[in-house]
Motif scaffolding. Structure first.
Motif, PDB file in Angstrom:
ATOM      1  N   ARG A  85       3.726  -8.046   2.400  1.00 30.99           N
ATOM      2  CA  ARG A  85       2.793  -7.461   1.905  1.00 30.99           C
ATOM      3  C   ARG A  85       2.794  -6.293   1.058  1.00 30.99           C
ATOM      4  NH1 ARG A  85      -2.672  -6.865   5.489  1.00 30.99           N
ATOM      5  NH2 ARG A  85      -3.491  -6.905   3.530  1.00 30.99           N
ATOM      6  N   LYS A  89       4.541  -7.045  -2.133  1.00 33.01           N
ATOM      7  CA  LYS A  89       3.522  -7.690  -3.174  1.00 33.01           C
ATOM      8  C   LYS A  89       2.629  -6.334  -3.658  1.00 33.01           C
ATOM      9  CE  LYS A  89      -0.526 -10.984  -3.529  1.00 33.01           C
ATOM     10  NZ  LYS A  89      -1.086 -11.851  -2.833  1.00 33.01           N
ATOM     11  N   ASP A  90       2.201  -5.432  -2.869  1.00 37.42           N
ATOM     12  CA  ASP A  90       1.525  -4.315  -3.421  1.00 37.42           C
ATOM     13  C   ASP A  90       2.607  -3.442  -4.108  1.00 37.42           C
ATOM     14  OD1 ASP A  90      -0.885  -5.081  -2.066  1.00 37.42           O
ATOM     15  OD2 ASP A  90      -1.172  -3.070  -1.154  1.00 37.42           O
ATOM     16  N   GLN A  99       2.615  -5.122  -7.492  1.00 33.75           N
ATOM     17  CA  GLN A  99       1.378  -4.898  -8.421  1.00 33.75           C
ATOM     18  C   GLN A  99       1.176  -3.532  -8.740  1.00 33.75           C
ATOM     19  OE1 GLN A  99      -0.805  -6.792  -9.355  1.00 33.75           O
ATOM     20  NE2 GLN A  99      -2.464  -5.332  -9.992  1.00 33.75           N
ATOM     21  N   SER A 100       1.704  -2.428  -8.210  1.00 34.99           N
ATOM     22  CA  SER A 100       1.542  -1.107  -8.592  1.00 34.99           C
ATOM     23  C   SER A 100       2.330  -0.826  -9.884  1.00 34.99           C
ATOM     24  CB  SER A 100       2.204  -0.218  -7.431  1.00 34.99           C
ATOM     25  OG  SER A 100       3.436  -0.116  -7.441  1.00 34.99           O
ATOM     26  N   GLN A 158      -6.766  -2.220  -6.165  1.00 32.87           N
ATOM     27  CA  GLN A 158      -5.743  -3.141  -6.363  1.00 32.87           C
ATOM     28  C   GLN A 158      -4.642  -3.423  -5.530  1.00 32.87           C
ATOM     29  OE1 GLN A 158      -5.253  -3.499 -11.025  1.00 32.87           O
ATOM     30  NE2 GLN A 158      -6.385  -1.499 -10.705  1.00 32.87           N
ATOM     31  N   LEU A 159      -4.451  -2.641  -4.495  1.00 32.19           N
ATOM     32  CA  LEU A 159      -3.506  -2.586  -3.405  1.00 32.19           C
ATOM     33  C   LEU A 159      -3.805  -2.422  -2.072  1.00 32.19           C
ATOM     34  CD1 LEU A 159      -1.529   0.678  -5.155  1.00 32.19           C
ATOM     35  CD2 LEU A 159      -1.282  -2.045  -5.668  1.00 32.19           C
ATOM     36  N   PRO A 160      -4.348  -3.903  -1.789  1.00 35.19           N
ATOM     37  CA  PRO A 160      -5.177  -4.107  -0.646  1.00 35.19           C
ATOM     38  C   PRO A 160      -4.320  -3.621   0.841  1.00 35.19           C
ATOM     39  CG  PRO A 160      -4.604  -6.323  -1.294  1.00 35.19           C
ATOM     40  CD  PRO A 160      -4.485  -5.336  -2.254  1.00 35.19           C
ATOM     41  N   TYR A 161      -3.121  -3.880   0.757  1.00 33.90           N
ATOM     42  CA  TYR A 161      -2.337  -3.681   2.126  1.00 33.90           C
ATOM     43  C   TYR A 161      -2.216  -2.221   2.074  1.00 33.90           C
ATOM     44  CZ  TYR A 161       1.340  -3.015   5.257  1.00 33.90           C
ATOM     45  OH  TYR A 161       2.382  -2.528   6.554  1.00 33.90           O
ATOM     46  N   LEU A 162      -1.824  -1.373   1.095  1.00 31.54           N
ATOM     47  CA  LEU A 162      -1.808   0.097   1.110  1.00 31.54           C
ATOM     48  C   LEU A 162      -3.091   0.593   1.544  1.00 31.54           C
ATOM     49  CD1 LEU A 162       0.721   0.792  -2.011  1.00 31.54           C
ATOM     50  CD2 LEU A 162       1.193   0.635   0.502  1.00 31.54           C
ATOM     51  N   ARG A 163      -4.142   0.048   1.188  1.00 30.35           N
ATOM     52  CA  ARG A 163      -5.555   0.599   1.328  1.00 30.35           C
ATOM     53  C   ARG A 163      -5.875   0.479   2.874  1.00 30.35           C
ATOM     54  NH1 ARG A 163     -11.256   0.379  -1.679  1.00 30.35           N
ATOM     55  NH2 ARG A 163     -12.613   0.521   0.272  1.00 30.35           N
TER      56      ARG A 163
END
Length: 285
Positions: free
Chosen positions: A15, A18-19, A22-23, A75-80
């Motif tokens: 995850r 993936k983030d 995306q970043s 846009q970064l659900p795991y980091l959130r």
């Protein structure tokens, strides 16, 4: 709060990857890159006053508005989720995803330009979680050089003079948290472990050999090429030497001042002294 290692937080490799991929599509700020020699200091605001991603300069945000997640965090659900799981959101002021490579950062104090802000809106406590790092990434406070390892949680005393070296082409990526200093029964982080008295663990500290007379003499010869146009390059060399050899307290600023004093152009010394004032003593917003 004293610089200290707190503990570890588990990271989900898939995850996180993936983030971070995306970043790359987000808008990264290069604010504060004037602190950096070699490249840019890039940041992406994930939590900020008003939930505004903004331009990355903390004094440019509306500090009267409550802090919240930004459109980038959405846009970064795991980091959130990671931020929500480790931080006291009630006192969380800013969170930045920050990356740097092949660069060193000038020894400086943070927070100087925030003195006029109220306690409930002013950054006061800094926490780091390395997400991507390697053995050639170093942090320095005073005369202590140390590594922060992936998934570790650290509180850093940003009011002390500190610097960074990323002596690698691989990007170092950290989450940087800034908290306000207001009373609360809750801890700033849910991660449990060592308290401030633990300081920096010995196994994180880099044991550097003492700076030799020959190394010092070599640095002083840089005065022959030091001009207003070469200040950044010479500064970079001195900072890199600091991370490899132990020259004692205040080595970088002391050495740069000595080199500038020996340079042919007297304007160089005035410039170095002004840089020292700006980065370590007094800085306006």
């Amino acid at each position: 709060m004293r610089t200290h290692y707190v503990g570890d937080t588990p990271l989900d490799d898939d995850r996180l990857t993936k983030d971070l991929e995306q970043s790359d599509s987000l808008t990264w700020s290069e604010a504060y890159s004037d602190y950096v020699f070699g490249g840019a200091w890039k940041s992406c605001m994930l939590w900020a006053r008003g939930g505004d991603a903004g331009d990355g300069v903390v004094t440019h945000y509306d500090h009267e508005r409550p802090a919240a997640f930004t459109e980038f965090a959405d846009q970064l659900p795991y980091l959130r989720e990671l931020i929500e799981s480790v931080a006291d959101l009630d006192r969380l002021n800013f969170v930045r995803l920050a990356k740097v490579q092949n660069s060193v950062i000038i020894p400086h104090r943070d927070l100087l330009e925030l003195a006029d802000l109220a306690d409930e809106t002013r950054n006061a406590h800094r926490m780091h979680i390395p997400l991507v790092t390697n053995e050639d990434c170093f942090f320095n406070e005073g005369d202590t050089v140390f590594r922060m390892r992936r998934g570790e949680v650290w509180f850093l005393d940003a009011s002390e003079i500190h610097s960074v070296a990323v002596l690698s082409s691989q990007e170092r990526v950290h989450l940087m948290f800034d908290f306000v200093d207001v009373p609360s029964p809750k801890p700033l982080t849910t991660v449990r472990g060592a308290g401030p008295d633990a300081g920096i663990p010995a196994d994180r500290t880099l044991k550097r050999p003492p700076l030799t007379d020959a190394e010092h003499a070599g640095l002083m010869r840089l005065a022959d090429i030091l001009t207003p146009e070469t200040v950044n390059e010479v500064f970079s060399i001195v900072i890199k030497r600091h991370f490899r050899s132990d020259g004692g307290e205040s080595f970088v600023w002391r050495t740069m001042t000595d080199i500038a004093r020996a340079a042919a152009d007297p304007a160089v010394l005035a410039h170095v002294e002004e840089l020292r004032r700006h980065y370590t003593l007094e800085r306006t917003a």
